[in-house]
Design an enzyme around this catalytic site. Structure first.
Site, PDB file in Angstrom:
ATOM      1  N   GLN A   9     137.130  -8.217 104.891  1.00  0.00           N
ATOM      2  CA  GLN A   9     137.041  -7.390 103.687  1.00  0.00           C
ATOM      3  C   GLN A   9     135.595  -7.346 103.207  1.00  0.00           C
ATOM      4  OE1 GLN A   9     139.807  -8.406 100.566  1.00  0.00           O
ATOM      5  NE2 GLN A   9     138.833  -7.011  99.136  1.00  0.00           N
ATOM      6  N   PHE A  10     134.854  -6.336 103.660  1.00  0.00           N
ATOM      7  CA  PHE A  10     133.433  -6.243 103.321  1.00  0.00           C
ATOM      8  C   PHE A  10     133.187  -6.110 101.827  1.00  0.00           C
ATOM      9  CE2 PHE A  10     134.277  -1.737 103.241  1.00  0.00           C
ATOM     10  CZ  PHE A  10     133.342  -1.220 102.351  1.00  0.00           C
ATOM     11  N   THR A  11     134.173  -5.635 101.068  1.00  0.00           N
ATOM     12  CA  THR A  11     133.968  -5.449  99.634  1.00  0.00           C
ATOM     13  C   THR A  11     133.756  -6.773  98.892  1.00  0.00           C
ATOM     14  OG1 THR A  11     136.344  -5.391  99.183  1.00  0.00           O
ATOM     15  CG2 THR A  11     135.233  -3.267  99.587  1.00  0.00           C
TER      16      THR A  11
END
Length: 149
Positions: A78-80
């Site tokens: 989850q890059f966020t």
């Protein structure tokens, strides 16, 4: 490298309505890879996750780790998690790793945890995913390899 670790009674992740990963009991681990992360961050985070004593013992105290209770792990990139929302209303993702580096370090974290005897399921890297879980407790722990929190 950052992680949100949730103790879960059951969890699954879907892509386009199809289940791509599922666990019965254990940890749901959302992982964000920063552009400056290295294998040292992977090792630190893997050791920290495996050592988290967040499962109840016979007296109900959180004294046991995922290995001691025979739990599984559902790991989702989850890059966020590397987003910076300190200014304005739209988060900046400049600090997030490139997809190539993110996938390499995420995949290595998955391998490291699986090599410790944990059954690991994953989402689909880079896909739009829907995560369903029963957060047990709820118990949610935030980890950062740079120890920012």
């Amino acid at each position: 490298m950052r992680a949100v670790v949730q103790r879960s009674q059951a969890a699954r992740v879907e892509v386009s309505g199809q289940v791509v990963g599922r666990i019965q009991f254990g940890l749901v681990i959302l992982v964000g890879v920063d552009a400056s992360d290295t294998m040292d961050d992977v090792r630190y985070l893997g050791n920290k996750i495996l050592g988290l004593r967040i499962f109840g013992d016979n007296q109900g105290k959180m004294n046991l780790d995922v290995r001691q209770v025979g739990g599984q792990a559902l790991m989702i990139s989850q890059f966020t998690l590397c987003g910076d929302a300190r200014q304005g209303r739209r988060p900046s993702f400049i600090a997030a790793a490139t997809p190539e580096l993110g996938r390499q370090l995420f995949d290595q974290l998955v391998v490291d945890i699986a090599n410790q005897g944990i059954s690991v399921a994953t989402g689909q890297f880079g896909a739009d995913m829907q995560v369903h879980l029963i957060n047990d407790g709820p118990v949610t722990i935030l980890l950062d390899s740079r120890k920012q929190f």
